[in-house]
Structures are given as C-alpha cells and as structure tokens.
Design an enzyme around this catalytic site. Structure first.
Site, mmCIF file in Angstrom:
data_model
loop_
_atom_site.group_PDB
_atom_site.id
_atom_site.type_symbol
_atom_site.label_atom_id
_atom_site.label_comp_id
_atom_site.label_asym_id
_atom_site.label_seq_id
_atom_site.Cartn_x
_atom_site.Cartn_y
_atom_site.Cartn_z
ATOM 1 N N ILE A 14 0.840 -1.208 0.000
ATOM 2 C CA ILE A 14 0.000 0.000 0.000
ATOM 3 C C ILE A 14 0.874 1.258 0.000
ATOM 4 C CG2 ILE A 14 -1.922 1.198 1.125
ATOM 5 C CD1 ILE A 14 -2.618 -1.515 2.495
ATOM 6 N N ASP A 60 14.576 1.052 10.661
ATOM 7 C CA ASP A 60 13.428 0.554 11.407
ATOM 8 C C ASP A 60 12.731 1.711 12.119
ATOM 9 O OD1 ASP A 60 12.746 -2.542 12.537
ATOM 10 O OD2 ASP A 60 11.888 -0.839 13.620
ATOM 11 N N ASN A 101 6.350 -4.725 17.143
ATOM 12 C CA ASN A 101 6.509 -3.983 15.891
ATOM 13 C C ASN A 101 5.380 -2.956 15.727
ATOM 14 O OD1 ASN A 101 7.200 -3.136 13.299
ATOM 15 N ND2 ASN A 101 7.733 -5.178 12.636
ATOM 16 N N SER A 126 -7.260 -0.940 10.319
ATOM 17 C CA SER A 126 -7.829 -2.021 9.507
ATOM 18 C C SER A 126 -9.261 -2.276 9.929
ATOM 19 C CB SER A 126 -6.991 -3.287 9.733
ATOM 20 O OG SER A 126 -7.649 -4.403 9.175
ATOM 21 N N TYR A 150 -3.121 -9.400 15.847
ATOM 22 C CA TYR A 150 -2.909 -8.372 14.815
ATOM 23 C C TYR A 150 -3.959 -7.270 14.953
ATOM 24 C CZ TYR A 150 -3.375 -6.049 10.310
ATOM 25 O OH TYR A 150 -3.519 -5.091 9.332
ATOM 26 N N LYS A 154 -3.725 -3.112 16.227
ATOM 27 C CA LYS A 154 -4.248 -1.918 15.541
ATOM 28 C C LYS A 154 -5.140 -1.116 16.488
ATOM 29 C CE LYS A 154 -2.347 -2.424 11.517
ATOM 30 N NZ LYS A 154 -1.322 -1.471 11.061
ATOM 31 N N ASN A 180 -10.584 -4.571 2.225
ATOM 32 C CA ASN A 180 -9.620 -5.533 1.654
ATOM 33 C C ASN A 180 -8.898 -4.935 0.449
ATOM 34 O OD1 ASN A 180 -11.426 -7.122 3.357
ATOM 35 N ND2 ASN A 180 -10.392 -8.885 2.506
ATOM 36 N N ARG A 293 -12.319 -21.540 6.864
ATOM 37 C CA ARG A 293 -11.038 -21.227 7.510
ATOM 38 C C ARG A 293 -11.344 -20.752 8.932
ATOM 39 N NH1 ARG A 293 -7.294 -16.756 4.582
ATOM 40 N NH2 ARG A 293 -9.042 -15.417 5.162
ATOM 41 N N TYR A 300 -18.767 -9.205 5.381
ATOM 42 C CA TYR A 300 -18.845 -7.822 5.856
ATOM 43 C C TYR A 300 -18.364 -6.863 4.790
ATOM 44 C CZ TYR A 300 -13.814 -8.026 7.064
ATOM 45 O OH TYR A 300 -12.454 -8.165 7.028
HETATM 46 P P1 NAD Z 1 3.407 -4.611 3.484
HETATM 47 O O1 NAD Z 1 3.979 -5.695 4.350
HETATM 48 O O2 NAD Z 1 3.462 -4.781 2.024
HETATM 49 O O3 NAD Z 1 4.056 -3.213 3.870
HETATM 50 C C1 NAD Z 1 4.530 -2.917 5.152
HETATM 51 C C2 NAD Z 1 5.939 -2.390 4.997
HETATM 52 O O4 NAD Z 1 6.436 -2.023 6.283
HETATM 53 C C3 NAD Z 1 6.910 -3.411 4.418
HETATM 54 O O5 NAD Z 1 7.617 -2.819 3.343
HETATM 55 C C4 NAD Z 1 7.832 -3.757 5.592
HETATM 56 O O6 NAD Z 1 9.137 -4.054 5.137
HETATM 57 C C5 NAD Z 1 7.771 -2.481 6.392
HETATM 58 N N1 NAD Z 1 8.014 -2.640 7.837
HETATM 59 C C6 NAD Z 1 7.448 -3.516 8.692
HETATM 60 N N2 NAD Z 1 7.869 -3.298 9.933
HETATM 61 C C7 NAD Z 1 8.744 -2.260 9.880
HETATM 62 C C8 NAD Z 1 9.516 -1.565 10.843
HETATM 63 N N3 NAD Z 1 9.493 -1.913 12.133
HETATM 64 N N4 NAD Z 1 10.291 -0.529 10.423
HETATM 65 C C9 NAD Z 1 10.333 -0.181 9.126
HETATM 66 N N5 NAD Z 1 9.626 -0.802 8.170
HETATM 67 C C10 NAD Z 1 8.838 -1.830 8.552
HETATM 68 O O7 NAD Z 1 1.887 -4.407 3.967
HETATM 69 P P2 NAD Z 1 0.738 -3.522 3.335
HETATM 70 O O8 NAD Z 1 -0.304 -4.441 2.826
HETATM 71 O O9 NAD Z 1 1.301 -2.501 2.450
HETATM 72 O O10 NAD Z 1 0.166 -2.858 4.657
HETATM 73 C C11 NAD Z 1 0.565 -1.581 5.089
HETATM 74 C C12 NAD Z 1 -0.142 -1.261 6.409
HETATM 75 O O11 NAD Z 1 -1.546 -1.334 6.208
HETATM 76 C C13 NAD Z 1 0.184 -2.219 7.539
HETATM 77 O O12 NAD Z 1 0.274 -1.475 8.724
HETATM 78 C C14 NAD Z 1 -1.008 -3.137 7.580
HETATM 79 O O13 NAD Z 1 -1.230 -3.669 8.858
HETATM 80 C C15 NAD Z 1 -2.136 -2.196 7.175
HETATM 81 N N6 NAD Z 1 -3.263 -2.894 6.574
HETATM 82 C C16 NAD Z 1 -3.063 -3.716 5.516
HETATM 83 C C17 NAD Z 1 -4.134 -4.405 4.963
HETATM 84 C C18 NAD Z 1 -3.908 -5.345 3.820
HETATM 85 O O14 NAD Z 1 -4.739 -6.206 3.604
HETATM 86 N N7 NAD Z 1 -2.871 -5.218 3.021
HETATM 87 C C19 NAD Z 1 -5.418 -4.233 5.480
HETATM 88 C C20 NAD Z 1 -5.592 -3.354 6.547
HETATM 89 C C21 NAD Z 1 -4.503 -2.695 7.096
HETATM 90 C C1 UD1 Z 2 -7.682 -11.015 6.028
HETATM 91 C C2 UD1 Z 2 -7.329 -10.838 7.470
HETATM 92 C C3 UD1 Z 2 -7.653 -9.412 7.895
HETATM 93 C C4 UD1 Z 2 -6.994 -8.398 6.979
HETATM 94 C C5 UD1 Z 2 -7.439 -8.689 5.563
HETATM 95 C C6 UD1 Z 2 -6.796 -7.722 4.622
HETATM 96 C C7 UD1 Z 2 -7.699 -13.062 8.437
HETATM 97 C C8 UD1 Z 2 -8.526 -13.877 9.375
HETATM 98 N N1 UD1 Z 2 -8.063 -11.774 8.274
HETATM 99 O O1 UD1 Z 2 -9.060 -10.837 5.917
HETATM 100 O O2 UD1 Z 2 -7.209 -9.194 9.210
HETATM 101 O O3 UD1 Z 2 -7.353 -7.101 7.354
HETATM 102 O O4 UD1 Z 2 -7.063 -10.026 5.225
HETATM 103 O O5 UD1 Z 2 -6.956 -8.020 3.304
HETATM 104 O O6 UD1 Z 2 -6.711 -13.514 7.888
HETATM 105 N N2 UD1 Z 2 -10.387 -17.153 0.801
HETATM 106 C C9 UD1 Z 2 -10.505 -18.357 0.158
HETATM 107 N N3 UD1 Z 2 -9.374 -18.996 -0.239
HETATM 108 C C10 UD1 Z 2 -8.123 -18.490 -0.031
HETATM 109 C C11 UD1 Z 2 -8.011 -17.245 0.615
HETATM 110 C C12 UD1 Z 2 -9.165 -16.618 1.040
HETATM 111 O O7 UD1 Z 2 -11.615 -18.854 -0.053
HETATM 112 O O8 UD1 Z 2 -7.137 -19.131 -0.402
HETATM 113 C C13 UD1 Z 2 -11.623 -16.441 1.213
HETATM 114 C C14 UD1 Z 2 -11.722 -16.175 2.692
HETATM 115 O O9 UD1 Z 2 -12.334 -17.237 3.351
HETATM 116 C C15 UD1 Z 2 -12.558 -14.886 2.705
HETATM 117 C C16 UD1 Z 2 -12.153 -14.171 1.423
HETATM 118 O O10 UD1 Z 2 -11.593 -15.182 0.586
HETATM 119 O O11 UD1 Z 2 -13.926 -15.195 2.624
HETATM 120 C C17 UD1 Z 2 -11.109 -13.086 1.644
HETATM 121 O O12 UD1 Z 2 -10.023 -13.640 2.358
HETATM 122 P P1 UD1 Z 2 -8.671 -12.805 2.612
HETATM 123 O O13 UD1 Z 2 -8.204 -12.230 1.346
HETATM 124 O O14 UD1 Z 2 -7.753 -13.683 3.370
HETATM 125 O O15 UD1 Z 2 -9.157 -11.576 3.500
HETATM 126 P P2 UD1 Z 2 -9.947 -11.566 4.898
HETATM 127 O O16 UD1 Z 2 -10.186 -12.941 5.397
HETATM 128 O O17 UD1 Z 2 -11.107 -10.679 4.718
#
Ligand code: NAD
Ligand code: UD1
Length: 338
Positions: A14, A60, A101, A126, A150, A154, A180, A293, A300
C-alpha cells in the site's frame, strides 16, 4: 518546494502505491522501510512511474535515534505510517513480535514526532478492528472487538492516538480503517507479491491464473451468503492510495482526529472474485470448495459515507478493474520484483 511526507513502510504494497499518489498530488515522499516484507527494487519501478525515485532510508521505525536524525535533517511536514506486520496467523503464533513492531513501533514514531514538533499523522488501521460485526455496511461507530493479536495491535494504537489527541489538541490524526486492499497500479509496474504461499484471496487467485498454483481452495461454501462463499469489501489499492492523500489534505486544514472507513461499500463473494478474474485474464481459475477457515467471518463490507462527506473521497475503481490491474502486474512480474 514540495512538502516532504515521511512514509514508513513505503516500500510495501500500500505504501508504494501511496507514494505514486503523493507524488501526483505534489508531495515529496521520503520512504523509511526496513525491507522486512518488501524489495528495494520497487524504487526503480516507482522512478519509472513518477519520473524520479522517491528518497529512501533503510531502517526501522523503532530506531528512535534514526527518527530523530530524519526529523532534524529533513523538513518533514507529516507522516503516513504503514510500517507494521500484517499476517493474522503469524500474530496468533507470535503475538509479542506483533505488539513489539506494530504498537511499540507506533509509540517510538509518535514520541519522535512530538519531540520534533511534527503532529500530522495518517495511520494504517484495519477493518479487522470490527471483528465479526453485527451487520453490514459497518459504520465507524460500530463496536470494536478484534479477534486476534494483529487486530488488537491496531486497536491499541488507535486508542493511544485518541488519548494523545485528547492530551494535545495540536495533533492532526487520521485513523484509516482499510477493508480488503487489492489490485495494482495500472502500469503493471508495482503490485503485491506475498512471500511464500499467499494467505489472501486475490494474490492466490492471480497465482493460479498465471500457473504458479494448481487451484484455489475456497474456504467454505456453506456461509449464509448468496452463493455460500465469504463476502468482503475489496478496494483498489490506488483508490486507497488516493484516500491517504485526501486524508492528509484534510489533516493539514484541520487539527483533530478523524476515523474513517476506506472501502467501496459493496461486498463481493469469493466466487464473484473468481469470475471477475477469469474475465480479466481470459484464464480458467480452477477451484475446489473446502472447509471454512478458522476465524473467518461470513460477510462484511464497510460504510464509506463518512470518508466521502469529510474528504470528498470515494472508491472509483470496480472489481473488474481490480482484477485487470492485478493480472497485468502478475503476468508481467510472476515472481514479483525478483
Ligand atoms: P506490506 O507488508 O506490504 O508493507 C509494510 C511495509 O512495512 C513493508 O515494506 C515492511 O518491510 C515495512 N516494515 C514492517 N515493519 C517495519 C519496521 N518496524 N520498520 C520499518 N519498516 C517496517 O503491507 P501492506 O499491505 O502494504 O500494509 C501496510 C499497512 O496497512 C500495515 O500497517 C497493515 O497492517 C495495514 N493494513 C493492511 C491491509 C492489507 O490487507 N494489506 C489491510 C488493513 C490494514
Ligand atoms: C484477512 C485478514 C484481515 C486483513 C485482511 C486484509 C484473516 C482472518 N483476516 O481478511 O485481518 O485485514 O485479510 O486483506 O486472515 N479465501 C478463500 N481462499 C483463499 C483465501 C481466502 O476462499 O485461499 C476467502 C476467505 O475465506 C474470505 C475471502 O476469501 O472469505 C477473503 O479472504 P482474505 O483475502 O484472506 O481476507 P480476509 O479474510 O477478509
């Protein structure tokens, strides 16, 4: 001169897309990332999209001396804090690492910001803070009951930032609750490449489409949803990126703390995603319906109305574009940046 925004975790999924949106909006992103879950080669790709590579510091967010130096030497006007760990299963197996972290890291960052007099902060929260919601669409006022370490990490940071803002009204904070995030930049140059077997649906589906995996296992076909599979609010990562810029602009105008859902307001089932990806890629996605799972919520999606009224932001890209852009990235980069 472009205002400098410190982007912690800016090399990640992101964060890298948000650097593109920041540059397009006239900001200069300065990335701080320890590369724990990212690849430094993303910088070359960003340079191709933006025109110049964002400045990058490998380090870091828990390194207070490093942060103090950055705030001293750079004219940083605000911070977008993505750095953190995000795998739910790992957080259950190793909770202290997650709290260390995600929570401690956020505390070190806010202390350094306080000391430097930088008080504009956009935080990656999140939708997982809602846990299993009573109903959808979920408003920001819904009960907060995260179901794993996790999610609790948050919520702890959200609570601490709410307290911080009460103690010092000069802070300008946005807590952004993502639904998502999926998709990739339309250039196909940057995207998401999870290490190992993907946990999340979209990367798994795209790895099946490109031939890296045989078939998708659908986690449950007996949920109380239209087709029996789980329903989520998938949001394009570039929409999310633009939401960060909108939140930053809002914070710059107005001190205070806002908590906002970033989602589309619409749910899509696992099979909706499979079908959309088949349309986008022209490939057949083999799948098999397996057991649920553990820990999964049936369905939602978010209510994004507050983000629209406060920021003028709403998600513009639909499921088909999410799949088309994921596919372009996956096809061009089957092994990520490697
Ligand atoms: P990502 O793992 O791709 O990016 C996180 C980055 O932070 C990575 O590049 C990692 O190397 C860096 N990082 C981790 N710990 C660090 C530290 N202590 N110091 C410096 N760098 C550090 O993940 P993302 O999907 O881009 O997510 C970004 C943020 O959004 C995260 O905080 C995650 O929890 C939150 N978030 C992600 C999702 C998702 O589904 N991707 C959903 C909701 C919230
Ligand atoms: C997961 C995380 C959530 C995070 C979100 C970000 C869990 C329990 N929750 O949510 O904390 O914020 O990712 O994107 O891990 N599915 C399959 N087959 C697969 C993978 C997923 O059927 O191989 C289904 C899951 O059951 C779900 C949907 O796809 O219904 C989405 O799954 P996923 O992408 O893992 O996201 P979340 O479960 O919503």
């Amino acid at each position: 001169m472009s205002p400098t925004i410190l982007v912690t975790g800016g090399a990640g999924f992101i964060g890298s897309h948000t650097c593109v949106a920041l540059a397009a909006a006239g900001y200069a992103p300065l990335i701080l990332d320890n590369l724990g879950n990212s690849d430094v080669r993303v910088l070359d790709r960003l340079a191709r999209i933006i025109g110049t590579a964002p400045r990058f510091v490998e380090g870091d967010v828990r390194d207070r001396a490093l942060l103090d130096r950055l705030f001293r030497e750079e004219a940083i006007s605000g911070v977008i804090h993505f750095a953190g760990l995000k795998a739910v299963g790992d957080s259950v197996a190793d909770p202290i690492t997650y709290y260390q972290n995600n929570v401690h890291g956020s505390f070190v960052l806010t202390e350094a910001m306080q000391a430097a007099g930088v008080r504009t902060l956009i935080f990656s929260s999140s939708a997982t803070v809602y846990g299993d919601p009573d109903s959808s669409p979920i408003p920001e006022s819904a009960a907060l009951r995260p179901a794993n370490p996790y999610g609790r990490s948050k919520l702890m940071v959200e609570d601490a930032l709410r307290d911080l803002r009460r103690a010092d009204p000069a802070w300008r904070i946005a807590l952004l609750r993502y639904f998502n995030p999926v998709g990739a930049h339309e250039s196909g140059l940057i995207g998401e490449h999870p290490q190992g077997k993907p946990n999340n649906l979209m990367p798994f589906v795209s790895q099946v489409a490109v031939g890296l995996r045989d078939k998708l296992s659908v986690h449950g076909g007996d949920y109380p949803t239209a087709d029996g599979t789980g329903v989520r609010d998938y949001v394009h990562v570039m929409d999310l990126a633009e939401g960060h810029v909108a939140a930053l602009r809002h914070a710059e105008k107005q001190p205070g703390l806002v908590t906002l859902n970033l989602g589309t307001g619409q749910g899509a089932s696992v099979l909706d995603v499979v079908k959309a990806f088949e349309r986008a890629s022209g490939k057949t996605i083999a799948y098999e319906v397996g057991p649920r799972r553990p820990g999964d919520v049936p369905a939602y999606w978010g209510d994004p109305a507050l983000a629209e009224s406060l920021l003028g932001w709403r998600a513009r890209r639909g499921l088909d574009q999410m799949c088309e852009d994921s596919w372009r990235w996956q096809q061009g980069n089957p092994t990520g940046y490697a």
